[in-house]
Design a protein around this motif. Structure first.
Motif, PDB file in Angstrom:
ATOM      1  N   ARG A 102       6.622 -29.823 -25.550  1.00 54.22           N
ATOM      2  CA  ARG A 102       7.325 -29.369 -24.344  1.00 54.22           C
ATOM      3  C   ARG A 102       7.986 -30.580 -23.696  1.00 54.22           C
ATOM      4  O   ARG A 102       7.332 -31.365 -23.022  1.00 54.22           O
ATOM      5  CB  ARG A 102       6.362 -28.695 -23.376  1.00 54.22           C
ATOM      6  N   SER A 103       9.271 -30.708 -23.882  1.00 52.12           N
ATOM      7  CA  SER A 103      10.003 -31.859 -23.381  1.00 52.12           C
ATOM      8  C   SER A 103      10.642 -31.550 -22.037  1.00 52.12           C
ATOM      9  O   SER A 103      10.656 -30.406 -21.566  1.00 52.12           O
ATOM     10  CB  SER A 103      11.087 -32.256 -24.389  1.00 52.12           C
ATOM     11  N   ALA A 104      11.216 -32.596 -21.443  1.00 54.10           N
ATOM     12  CA  ALA A 104      11.917 -32.411 -20.176  1.00 54.10           C
ATOM     13  C   ALA A 104      13.135 -31.506 -20.354  1.00 54.10           C
ATOM     14  O   ALA A 104      13.479 -30.726 -19.454  1.00 54.10           O
ATOM     15  CB  ALA A 104      12.337 -33.767 -19.618  1.00 54.10           C
ATOM     16  N   HIS A 105      13.784 -31.575 -21.506  1.00 56.97           N
ATOM     17  CA  HIS A 105      14.971 -30.743 -21.727  1.00 56.97           C
ATOM     18  C   HIS A 105      14.611 -29.269 -21.903  1.00 56.97           C
ATOM     19  O   HIS A 105      15.431 -28.397 -21.593  1.00 56.97           O
ATOM     20  CB  HIS A 105      15.742 -31.258 -22.943  1.00 56.97           C
ATOM     21  N   ARG A 106      13.406 -28.983 -22.378  1.00 58.46           N
ATOM     22  CA  ARG A 106      12.980 -27.576 -22.408  1.00 58.46           C
ATOM     23  C   ARG A 106      12.843 -27.053 -20.979  1.00 58.46           C
ATOM     24  O   ARG A 106      13.205 -25.907 -20.682  1.00 58.46           O
ATOM     25  CB  ARG A 106      11.649 -27.458 -23.150  1.00 58.46           C
ATOM     26  N   ALA A 107      12.304 -27.891 -20.088  1.00 55.74           N
ATOM     27  CA  ALA A 107      12.181 -27.475 -18.687  1.00 55.74           C
ATOM     28  C   ALA A 107      13.549 -27.307 -18.041  1.00 55.74           C
ATOM     29  O   ALA A 107      13.786 -26.348 -17.298  1.00 55.74           O
ATOM     30  CB  ALA A 107      11.353 -28.507 -17.918  1.00 55.74           C
ATOM     31  N   LEU A 108      14.472 -28.218 -18.328  1.00 61.64           N
ATOM     32  CA  LEU A 108      15.823 -28.106 -17.772  1.00 61.64           C
ATOM     33  C   LEU A 108      16.531 -26.852 -18.276  1.00 61.64           C
ATOM     34  O   LEU A 108      17.199 -26.153 -17.499  1.00 61.64           O
ATOM     35  CB  LEU A 108      16.627 -29.348 -18.154  1.00 61.64           C
ATOM     36  N   ASP A 109      16.400 -26.555 -19.555  1.00 61.66           N
ATOM     37  CA  ASP A 109      17.030 -25.359 -20.107  1.00 61.66           C
ATOM     38  C   ASP A 109      16.430 -24.088 -19.526  1.00 61.66           C
ATOM     39  O   ASP A 109      17.144 -23.117 -19.240  1.00 61.66           O
ATOM     40  CB  ASP A 109      16.897 -25.354 -21.628  1.00 61.66           C
ATOM     41  N   ALA A 110      15.112 -24.078 -19.373  1.00 58.00           N
ATOM     42  CA  ALA A 110      14.460 -22.896 -18.820  1.00 58.00           C
ATOM     43  C   ALA A 110      14.916 -22.650 -17.388  1.00 58.00           C
ATOM     44  O   ALA A 110      15.171 -21.507 -16.987  1.00 58.00           O
ATOM     45  CB  ALA A 110      12.939 -23.080 -18.860  1.00 58.00           C
ATOM     46  N   LEU A 111      15.023 -23.725 -16.598  1.00 60.07           N
ATOM     47  CA  LEU A 111      15.470 -23.578 -15.217  1.00 60.07           C
ATOM     48  C   LEU A 111      16.909 -23.087 -15.151  1.00 60.07           C
ATOM     49  O   LEU A 111      17.227 -22.153 -14.388  1.00 60.07           O
ATOM     50  CB  LEU A 111      15.323 -24.917 -14.496  1.00 60.07           C
ATOM     51  N   ARG A 170      35.307 -21.445 -17.764  1.00 59.86           N
ATOM     52  CA  ARG A 170      36.739 -21.157 -17.780  1.00 59.86           C
ATOM     53  C   ARG A 170      37.025 -19.670 -17.681  1.00 59.86           C
ATOM     54  O   ARG A 170      38.097 -19.259 -17.232  1.00 59.86           O
ATOM     55  CB  ARG A 170      37.351 -21.727 -19.055  1.00 59.86           C
ATOM     56  N   ARG A 171      36.086 -18.863 -18.112  1.00 56.67           N
ATOM     57  CA  ARG A 171      36.259 -17.411 -18.029  1.00 56.67           C
ATOM     58  C   ARG A 171      35.793 -16.851 -16.698  1.00 56.67           C
ATOM     59  O   ARG A 171      35.802 -15.630 -16.504  1.00 56.67           O
ATOM     60  CB  ARG A 171      35.499 -16.730 -19.166  1.00 56.67           C
ATOM     61  N   GLY A 172      35.350 -17.705 -15.787  1.00 58.41           N
ATOM     62  CA  GLY A 172      34.941 -17.254 -14.465  1.00 58.41           C
ATOM     63  C   GLY A 172      33.492 -16.832 -14.359  1.00 58.41           C
ATOM     64  O   GLY A 172      33.088 -16.269 -13.340  1.00 58.41           O
ATOM     65  N   LYS A 173      32.680 -17.105 -15.380  1.00 60.13           N
ATOM     66  CA  LYS A 173      31.271 -16.738 -15.346  1.00 60.13           C
ATOM     67  C   LYS A 173      30.459 -17.837 -14.671  1.00 60.13           C
ATOM     68  O   LYS A 173      30.698 -19.022 -14.890  1.00 60.13           O
ATOM     69  CB  LYS A 173      30.765 -16.507 -16.772  1.00 60.13           C
ATOM     70  N   PHE A 174      29.486 -17.421 -13.860  1.00 61.28           N
ATOM     71  CA  PHE A 174      28.646 -18.396 -13.161  1.00 61.28           C
ATOM     72  C   PHE A 174      27.806 -19.194 -14.157  1.00 61.28           C
ATOM     73  O   PHE A 174      27.290 -18.651 -15.143  1.00 61.28           O
ATOM     74  CB  PHE A 174      27.716 -17.680 -12.178  1.00 61.28           C
ATOM     75  N   THR A 175      27.684 -20.476 -13.902  1.00 58.49           N
ATOM     76  CA  THR A 175      26.850 -21.346 -14.712  1.00 58.49           C
ATOM     77  C   THR A 175      26.307 -22.473 -13.852  1.00 58.49           C
ATOM     78  O   THR A 175      26.850 -22.768 -12.777  1.00 58.49           O
ATOM     79  CB  THR A 175      27.646 -21.928 -15.900  1.00 58.49           C
ATOM     80  N   VAL A 176      25.243 -23.078 -14.322  1.00 58.31           N
ATOM     81  CA  VAL A 176      24.639 -24.225 -13.636  1.00 58.31           C
ATOM     82  C   VAL A 176      25.150 -25.491 -14.314  1.00 58.31           C
ATOM     83  O   VAL A 176      24.885 -25.728 -15.496  1.00 58.31           O
ATOM     84  CB  VAL A 176      23.099 -24.163 -13.692  1.00 58.31           C
ATOM     85  N   LEU A 177      25.899 -26.280 -13.567  1.00 60.27           N
ATOM     86  CA  LEU A 177      26.435 -27.533 -14.074  1.00 60.27           C
ATOM     87  C   LEU A 177      25.418 -28.646 -13.830  1.00 60.27           C
ATOM     88  O   LEU A 177      24.955 -28.832 -12.712  1.00 60.27           O
ATOM     89  CB  LEU A 177      27.759 -27.865 -13.379  1.00 60.27           C
ATOM     90  N   ARG A 178      25.092 -29.369 -14.885  1.00 57.70           N
ATOM     91  CA  ARG A 178      24.112 -30.458 -14.788  1.00 57.70           C
ATOM     92  C   ARG A 178      24.806 -31.784 -15.027  1.00 57.70           C
ATOM     93  O   ARG A 178      25.381 -32.005 -16.096  1.00 57.70           O
ATOM     94  CB  ARG A 178      22.982 -30.249 -15.802  1.00 57.70           C
ATOM     95  N   ARG A 179      24.734 -32.657 -14.030  1.00 58.53           N
ATOM     96  CA  ARG A 179      25.365 -33.966 -14.096  1.00 58.53           C
ATOM     97  C   ARG A 179      24.318 -35.060 -13.908  1.00 58.53           C
ATOM     98  O   ARG A 179      23.298 -34.853 -13.246  1.00 58.53           O
ATOM     99  CB  ARG A 179      26.441 -34.101 -13.016  1.00 58.53           C
ATOM    100  N   PRO A 217      22.076 -28.708 -27.261  1.00 57.25           N
ATOM    101  CA  PRO A 217      22.800 -27.433 -27.253  1.00 57.25           C
ATOM    102  C   PRO A 217      22.771 -26.799 -25.864  1.00 57.25           C
ATOM    103  O   PRO A 217      22.105 -27.290 -24.949  1.00 57.25           O
ATOM    104  CB  PRO A 217      22.022 -26.593 -28.265  1.00 57.25           C
ATOM    105  N   TYR A 218      23.476 -25.703 -25.726  1.00 57.67           N
ATOM    106  CA  TYR A 218      23.416 -24.948 -24.492  1.00 57.67           C
ATOM    107  C   TYR A 218      22.016 -24.345 -24.327  1.00 57.67           C
ATOM    108  O   TYR A 218      21.317 -24.094 -25.320  1.00 57.67           O
ATOM    109  CB  TYR A 218      24.463 -23.831 -24.488  1.00 57.67           C
ATOM    110  N   PRO A 219      21.579 -24.115 -23.082  1.00 53.89           N
ATOM    111  CA  PRO A 219      20.204 -23.618 -22.865  1.00 53.89           C
ATOM    112  C   PRO A 219      19.877 -22.342 -23.628  1.00 53.89           C
ATOM    113  O   PRO A 219      18.803 -22.229 -24.223  1.00 53.89           O
ATOM    114  CB  PRO A 219      20.156 -23.396 -21.344  1.00 53.89           C
ATOM    115  N   ASP A 220      20.786 -21.361 -23.613  1.00 58.56           N
ATOM    116  CA  ASP A 220      20.483 -20.112 -24.300  1.00 58.56           C
ATOM    117  C   ASP A 220      20.425 -20.301 -25.813  1.00 58.56           C
ATOM    118  O   ASP A 220      19.686 -19.611 -26.508  1.00 58.56           O
ATOM    119  CB  ASP A 220      21.507 -19.027 -23.932  1.00 58.56           C
ATOM    120  N   GLU A 221      21.199 -21.251 -26.346  1.00 63.15           N
ATOM    121  CA  GLU A 221      21.154 -21.510 -27.778  1.00 63.15           C
ATOM    122  C   GLU A 221      19.823 -22.141 -28.180  1.00 63.15           C
ATOM    123  O   GLU A 221      19.233 -21.769 -29.191  1.00 63.15           O
ATOM    124  CB  GLU A 221      22.305 -22.435 -28.183  1.00 63.15           C
TER     125      GLU A 221
END
Length: 523
Positions: free
Chosen positions: A210-219, A400-409, A506-510
């Protein structure tokens, strides 16, 4: 069920009772996590918690057996012993394990723990390094195992050092002696066989697989796919310094009834800290740096926060609730603002009972989610607020298609702190050959890309590379009062040594879909 973009119940718990994408993932993970020995090995005689590994006598008499086969048999026996402990823990959640210590002082397990330690780690108060201990490794491990078995092993105080934090303050870190590191790592491996069956799915910090990126993707996926409109961004004030020993030992004894294991945990907690030649005994808290500290922290928060929060969302929340915790940092998402306020108020009372306190300046409830921008625009309140979690700033955004997403910087403070550290290290390497410095910077850049290379963060990665180029150019120019590195020469060095920015994750859902389906879905 295979539709991408749904939320995972163990990763982001919700109140929904339907068997959706995330619920299937919960079932899948628990099936994989609970899988132990083969069926023909499950019904073994004797007490499964007392299973002591031994080499088959038939194999011992076979003088033609190679060392590779013998080592493989030893490893298989070690894992089989822990598999039986894990199966017993899965079958009975109330079982108390009374005989575990012999798994810890097994010489083969101690050898594995020694091999897993970092070779370049600093020595503790005794000055023992990994290399010096390994000169007579077998005799040292046998002596250590004998002392652990007889009860003559004594924990030594940890060496206190300080490392800079992103906000400019100093973080205290404890460096245990080498033998304490070995024993703690072996103990963690044994205890994980029990506690990994108890810990909840939204707990990520310092757990196997269980890495930090799994937590970020889940959130991110929970916010994008669930009915989340408000977030509680919380931080515990000085958690590792205020952890109550009395409560911790009570929590440990819920599952561990082996007095030797309990006694050694108390030894590590009471060993104290050595700073400037003076030993200080800590009545509360656990020094960061030891292998046992993250596990003890997870045990403490499992009983103080995880179980309570999971029960709260099931019985008291009006809407959906998502939870993601990584060590002492956690984020809770709510559908209704009233749930967020009630949860925060009761959480403060809960923490006060167990000697914990939420950081007043870093704990807040913000409006965040797919409808936050629209609602705040109607109230003329500007853009939704952002929050930081695990080194990333999370922003409400649209594709770009207008769908809500969480941008991580990349967090600005983290990037500035990293660049300041590189500036200082470059000044100490000005006398080195350019190729040697280039190799070192290349490794730094690859490590930065490996963590911060998440989708849609390419611009921040490029900014980091430009900043590193500027720092290196300045350091090269300061090597001499006459020599100057031209822009053309610097471009050649940068092109040759500094790798280009790249997205490594990859993207979180992927990523979560791959965990279930075994392949990446078509976006």
């Amino acid at each position: 069920m295979n539709e991408p973009g749904k939320s995972d119940k163990p990763v982001v718990p919700t109140k929904s009772a339907k068997m959706n994408y995330w619920d299937f993932h919960q079932w899948y993970v628990e099936q994989m996590k609970g899988r132990g020995l083969a069926k023909e090995n499950e019904d073994c005689g004797g007490n499964e918690t007392d299973a002591l590994f031994h080499v088959d006598p038939a194999k011992q008499t076979d003088r033609t057996q190679s060392r590779v086969e013998e080592s493989s048999a030893l490893d298989e026996g070690l894992h089989s012993a822990l598999d039986r402990v894990r199966q017993a823990a899965c079958r009975d959640k109330e079982m108390k394990f009374t005989s575990l210590w012999h798994h810890v002082y097994n010489v083969q397990r101690l050898r594995e723990a020694y091999s897993a330690l970092r070779r370049t780690a600093k020595a503790g108060v005794d000055g023992q390094t990994w290399q010096s201990y390994g000169q007579e490794l077998e005799s040292n491990l046998k002596d250590l195992a004998q002392r652990l078995a007889l009860g003559t092993y004594r924990a030594k105080p940890v060496k206190r050092v300080y490392i800079p934090k992103a906000d400019g303050r100093q973080r205290p870190i404890g460096i245990p002696v080498l033998e304490d590191k070995i024993v703690q790592r072996a103990a963690v491996q044994v205890l994980n066989a029990i506690y990994e069956t108890d810990f909840l799915g939204f707990s990520y910090g310092f757990r196997p697989g269980r890495s930090a990126h799994r937590a970020l993707d889940a959130l991110a996926l929970g916010i994008e796919t669930k009915k989340v409109s408000y977030l509680l961004d919380a931080d515990i004030r000085g958690f590792f310094d205020t952890l109550n020993h009395e409560w911790l030992m009570k929590f440990v004894k819920h599952r561990i009834a082996d007095p030797r294991v309990v006694r050694h945990i108390q030894k590590w907690l009471n060993a104290g800290v050595m700073e400037e030649g003076k030993r200080t005994v800590q009545e509360e808290g656990t020094p960061q740096g030891g292998s046992i500290s993250p596990l003890l922290a997870n045990i403490y928060l499992h009983y103080v926060f995880d179980l309570w929060a999971d029960q709260w969302r099931k019985t008291r929340a009006r809407g959906e609730v998502i939870i993601v915790r990584y060590a002492d940092d956690f984020v809770v998402g709510f559908q209704y603002e009233s749930d967020a306020g009630q949860f925060l108020e009761q959480l403060r009372e809960r923490f006060r009972k167990f000697n914990l306190e939420l950081h007043a300046e870093k704990t807040r409830v913000i409006e965040f989610g797919r409808f936050a921008a629209e609602r705040r625009s109607c109230r003329r309140q500007g853009k939704p607020q952002t929050f930081n979690f695990l080194g990333f700033t999370h922003v409400c955004d649209k594709t770009r298609r207008g769908k809500f997403t969480v941008l991580r910087r990349t967090m600005a403070k983290r990037m500035c702190a990293k660049l300041n550290d590189l500036k200082e290290k470059l000044s100490r390497r000005m006398h080195l050959d350019t190729a040697e410095v280039g190799k070192w910077l290349a490794s730094v850049m690859r490590g930065h890309y490996q963590y911060y290379g998440v989708p849609r963060n390419f611009r921040k990665l490029a900014d980091f590379r430009i900043a590193v180029r500027r720092l290196w150019h300045r350091a090269l120019n300061r090597r001499s009062q006459k020599a100057r590195i031209t822009a053309e020469r610097m471009s050649q060095l940068i092109k040759y040594w500094l790798p280009l920015p790249r997205i490594c994750h990859p993207y979180p859902d992927e990523r979560l879909a791959v965990m279930i389906q075994g392949k990446s879905p078509v976006r």
